[in-house]
Motif scaffolding. Sequence first.
Motif, PDB file in Angstrom:
ATOM      1  N   ASP A 257       1.247  -1.423   0.246  1.00 31.15           N
ATOM      2  CA  ASP A 257      -0.033   0.211   0.171  1.00 31.15           C
ATOM      3  C   ASP A 257       0.787   1.029  -0.260  1.00 31.15           C
ATOM      4  OD1 ASP A 257      -2.037   2.436   0.732  1.00 31.15           O
ATOM      5  OD2 ASP A 257      -2.859   1.223   1.855  1.00 31.15           O
TER       6      ASP A 257
ATOM      7  N   VAL B 171       0.111   4.456   0.567  1.00 32.06           N
ATOM      8  CA  VAL B 171       0.721   5.584   1.275  1.00 32.06           C
ATOM      9  C   VAL B 171       0.553   4.809   2.531  1.00 32.06           C
ATOM     10  CG1 VAL B 171      -1.968   5.917   2.693  1.00 32.06           C
ATOM     11  CG2 VAL B 171      -1.878   5.661  -0.065  1.00 32.06           C
ATOM     12  N   THR B 172       0.934   3.691   3.091  1.00 29.57           N
ATOM     13  CA  THR B 172       1.406   3.048   3.805  1.00 29.57           C
ATOM     14  C   THR B 172       2.481   2.987   4.450  1.00 29.57           C
ATOM     15  OG1 THR B 172       0.103   1.404   4.212  1.00 29.57           O
ATOM     16  CG2 THR B 172      -1.276   3.047   5.143  1.00 29.57           C
ATOM     17  N   THR B 173       3.117   2.405   3.968  1.00 27.45           N
ATOM     18  CA  THR B 173       4.848   1.659   3.311  1.00 27.45           C
ATOM     19  C   THR B 173       6.294   2.642   3.943  1.00 27.45           C
ATOM     20  OG1 THR B 173       5.958   0.104   1.808  1.00 27.45           O
ATOM     21  CG2 THR B 173       4.694   2.136   0.437  1.00 27.45           C
ATOM     22  N   ASN B 174       6.700   1.372   4.375  1.00 27.67           N
ATOM     23  CA  ASN B 174       7.802   1.928   4.975  1.00 27.67           C
ATOM     24  C   ASN B 174       9.267   1.990   3.711  1.00 27.67           C
ATOM     25  OD1 ASN B 174       6.412   3.805   7.213  1.00 27.67           O
ATOM     26  ND2 ASN B 174       7.120   1.746   8.194  1.00 27.67           N
TER      27      ASN B 174
ATOM     28  N   HIS C 139      -8.296   5.584   2.740  1.00 31.22           N
ATOM     29  CA  HIS C 139      -7.545   5.698   3.839  1.00 31.22           C
ATOM     30  C   HIS C 139      -8.193   7.383   4.525  1.00 31.22           C
ATOM     31  CE1 HIS C 139      -4.271   3.134   3.340  1.00 31.22           C
ATOM     32  NE2 HIS C 139      -4.049   3.446   2.443  1.00 31.22           N
TER      33      HIS C 139
ATOM     34  N   GLY D 138      -5.937  10.550   4.121  1.00 28.10           N
ATOM     35  CA  GLY D 138      -4.639   9.754   3.729  1.00 28.10           C
ATOM     36  C   GLY D 138      -4.501  10.340   2.365  1.00 28.10           C
TER      37      GLY D 138
ATOM     38  N   ILE E  28      -1.642  12.775   2.578  1.00 26.65           N
ATOM     39  CA  ILE E  28      -0.541  11.750   2.568  1.00 26.65           C
ATOM     40  C   ILE E  28       0.046  11.419   1.158  1.00 26.65           C
ATOM     41  CG2 ILE E  28       0.270   9.633   3.900  1.00 26.65           C
ATOM     42  CD1 ILE E  28      -1.078  10.514   6.250  1.00 26.65           C
TER      43      ILE E  28
ATOM     44  N   LYS F 138       3.758  12.384   0.146  1.00 22.66           N
ATOM     45  CA  LYS F 138       4.433  11.341  -0.971  1.00 22.66           C
ATOM     46  C   LYS F 138       5.066  11.219  -1.518  1.00 22.66           C
ATOM     47  CE  LYS F 138       5.337   6.082   0.302  1.00 22.66           C
ATOM     48  NZ  LYS F 138       5.270   5.530   1.715  1.00 22.66           N
TER      49      LYS F 138
END
Length: 261
Positions: A146, A148-151, A174, A178, A181, A185
């Motif tokens: 995902d 949006v949330t991946t590191n 999200h 979201g 964000i 990103k």
Amino acid sequence: MSTQFGNYSDYSGVAKTPGCATHVLDPRLNIMSTLIPGLFTAKSCLDIGCNAGSVSCQLGFDLDAASVTGVDIDPKLVGQAEKLFALRASRVQPPTSDSERVVDYFPISAVLTHGYRIEPESRSARKTSSASAPSTWPCVSFFSADWVTTNRDITEPYDVILALSVIKWIHLEHHDEGLRIFFAKCASSLKSGGYLIIELQGWNSYEKAVRSNHAPHFEQTFRELKYRPETSFDRLLRDEGLHLCASSDALPRRINVYRKS
């Protein structure tokens, strides 16, 4: 057909060219290349919501991108993307001292008869092997996450980021925060002067998405959304330093190109 994340198999947008039709350049890519000539040539590209990899592979094989990274939330679709890459790579005639590389040289029947020259599993293994391992042309890779949330670390910012028929699903998954964000990103992942390309899904598309035969589990989120693609996105992107520089209504969904200042 219901879907959890909008992850329709073999999806290529409302332009209706099947993603499996590898011999036909995606009309959205034609539009983008017309809007900004040389947009992809020798550029590093990120394809968010890459689905089964058709656009990502065409960027590498047909439009001469320097590198392409495709990301999709569905690992099954990423597996299909790896197989598509293997199919197209297996059809390439390698360059020789007398001739240049030829894309789609060997017929598909040759792959069906003799198998892949480049196996998807071999590509995955090479990702963890030594730097001296042989590389595969073109430089196209896929991973499931995902966005949006991946590191996942970005070693270098991209020249071009594509978000084709995917932002609606990110927004529904999200919420408004979201979406902010996601835009932030994308901006931070672009080089100065780089481009974010959006295939705009209008509010009526959101309304269709939450129908009982599509993704009704997003209905409550849909009712809470304040941002609208037609009225809010340009402002949200300007807040992140991304400014609309080109647009086309030649296809059923508008293509917007934003440049990082």
